[in-house]
Write an enzyme that holds these catalytic residues in place. Structure first.
Site, mmCIF file in Angstrom:
data_model
loop_
_atom_site.group_PDB
_atom_site.id
_atom_site.type_symbol
_atom_site.label_atom_id
_atom_site.label_comp_id
_atom_site.label_asym_id
_atom_site.label_seq_id
_atom_site.Cartn_x
_atom_site.Cartn_y
_atom_site.Cartn_z
ATOM 1 C CE LYS A 111 -1.929 -0.875 3.934
ATOM 2 N NZ LYS A 111 -1.649 -2.194 4.496
ATOM 3 N NE ARG A 123 -3.802 -0.964 10.306
ATOM 4 C CZ ARG A 123 -2.828 -0.441 9.552
ATOM 5 N NH1 ARG A 123 -2.943 0.757 9.047
ATOM 6 N NH2 ARG A 123 -1.742 -1.132 9.318
ATOM 7 N NE ARG A 161 7.496 -2.562 5.791
ATOM 8 C CZ ARG A 161 6.175 -2.391 5.830
ATOM 9 N NH1 ARG A 161 5.531 -1.920 4.780
ATOM 10 N NH2 ARG A 161 5.488 -2.694 6.902
ATOM 11 N NE ARG A 219 6.744 -0.152 9.826
ATOM 12 C CZ ARG A 219 5.582 -0.177 9.184
ATOM 13 N NH1 ARG A 219 5.428 0.496 8.069
ATOM 14 N NH2 ARG A 219 4.579 -0.895 9.651
ATOM 15 N NE ARG A 255 2.583 -4.854 11.154
ATOM 16 C CZ ARG A 255 3.693 -4.770 10.427
ATOM 17 N NH1 ARG A 255 4.807 -5.335 10.830
ATOM 18 N NH2 ARG A 255 3.678 -4.111 9.291
HETATM 19 P P1 ADP Z 1 1.373 -1.798 7.700
HETATM 20 O O1 ADP Z 1 0.218 -1.573 6.788
HETATM 21 O O2 ADP Z 1 2.605 -2.146 6.986
HETATM 22 O O3 ADP Z 1 1.056 -2.744 8.821
HETATM 23 P P2 ADP Z 1 1.198 0.947 8.759
HETATM 24 O O4 ADP Z 1 2.372 1.818 8.582
HETATM 25 O O5 ADP Z 1 -0.039 1.280 7.986
HETATM 26 O O6 ADP Z 1 1.747 -0.488 8.464
HETATM 27 O O7 ADP Z 1 0.773 0.905 10.311
HETATM 28 C C1 ADP Z 1 1.677 0.570 11.332
HETATM 29 C C2 ADP Z 1 0.954 0.451 12.676
HETATM 30 O O8 ADP Z 1 0.350 1.710 13.018
HETATM 31 C C3 ADP Z 1 -0.215 -0.539 12.726
HETATM 32 O O9 ADP Z 1 0.196 -1.861 12.965
HETATM 33 C C4 ADP Z 1 -1.060 0.057 13.886
HETATM 34 O O10 ADP Z 1 -0.502 -0.262 15.134
HETATM 35 C C5 ADP Z 1 -0.915 1.542 13.683
HETATM 36 N N1 ADP Z 1 -1.972 2.104 12.806
HETATM 37 C C6 ADP Z 1 -1.787 2.674 11.581
HETATM 38 N N2 ADP Z 1 -2.953 3.090 11.064
HETATM 39 C C7 ADP Z 1 -3.922 2.764 11.971
HETATM 40 C C8 ADP Z 1 -5.339 2.902 12.020
HETATM 41 N N3 ADP Z 1 -6.023 3.454 11.001
HETATM 42 N N4 ADP Z 1 -6.005 2.456 13.110
HETATM 43 C C9 ADP Z 1 -5.337 1.919 14.133
HETATM 44 N N5 ADP Z 1 -4.005 1.727 14.152
HETATM 45 C C10 ADP Z 1 -3.291 2.144 13.100
#
Ligand code: ADP
Length: 191
Positions: A14, A89, A128, A134, A146
């Site tokens: 994404k 999410r 990654r 990260r 996750r």
């Molecule tokens: P990825 O899609 O690779 O898991 P992101 O960078 O989108 O990573 O998100 C990393 C972390 O940030 C998530 O695992 C969560 O803990 C938090 N997070 C991000 N966006 C949201 C959201 N919309 N609602 C709740 N937690 C979020």
């Protein structure tokens, strides 16, 4: 304004695709993951509170991300629309986003869902981790959590959007350019 959700499990690409698509179509790219990591990097109170949740692979509270997104929507001008990445999410976040957009005379025009096989997701996240540093990419237990959280809390949004007629599955396997081509062709229909 034309608004897109880019959707898919962790590691589905994404973030990579969003940056390219936002540039190509003059969209404002809003990534809640990036916003939260910026809070952590800046050492804010919010960042400190959220970092332990994120490092476990859990979701931060809905209100936190909803507030962040609302502030960004109101401060972004001169774009063709928004590209939401990693938000919503949960179904509750989706309902809040729809309301936010409706109140401003907009809607979610399309939800693009990247379909990627499970083994490929894990492979990409491990790779990654070597490059991004990260913490949530390093630990296989956190990666698994996750993906489990995605299935339990995030995937139900697909059904919600399907009922609204905005669900658009996209093959997320192949090269970055292949996937970019598929997404671009789809988005062009709305722009
Ligand atoms: P990825 O899609 O690779 O898991 P992101 O960078 O989108 O990573 O998100 C990393 C972390 O940030 C998530 O695992 C969560 O803990 C938090 N997070 C991000 N966006 C949201 C959201 N919309 N609602 C709740 N937690 C979020």
């Amino acid at each position: 304004m034309v608004n897109f959700l880019i959707f898919g499990p962790p590691g589905s690409g994404k973030g990579t695709q969003s940056v390219k698509l936002a540039e190509k179509f003059n969209l404002t790219h809003l990534s809640t993951g990036d916003m939260l990591r910026a809070e952590i990097a800046a050492g804010t109170q919010l960042g400190i509170k959220m970092s332990s949740i994120m490092s476990k692979g859990e979701l931060v509270p809905d209100e936190v991300v909803i507030e962040m997104i609302a502030a960004k929507i109101d401060s972004s001008k001169d774009c063709a629309g928004f590209l939401f990445d990693g938000f919503p999410r949960t179904v509750a976040q989706t309902v809040a986003l729809e309301k936010m957009l409706n109140d401003r005379g907009m809607k979610i025009n399309s939800m693009l869902v990247l379909d990627v096989e499970h083994d490929e997701l894990v492979k990409r996240l491990v790779l990654r981790a070597e490059q991004s540093g990260r913490p949530d990419d390093k630990d296989p237990v956190v990666i698994k959590n996750r993906i489990d959280v995605y299935k339990a809390k995030t995937e139900p949004i697909i059904d919600y959007c399907r009922k609204r007629g905005i669900y658009q599955p996209i093959n997320g396997m192949g090269t970055i350019e292949d996937i970019f081509g598929r997404l671009s062709r789809n988005m062009k229909k709305y722009l």
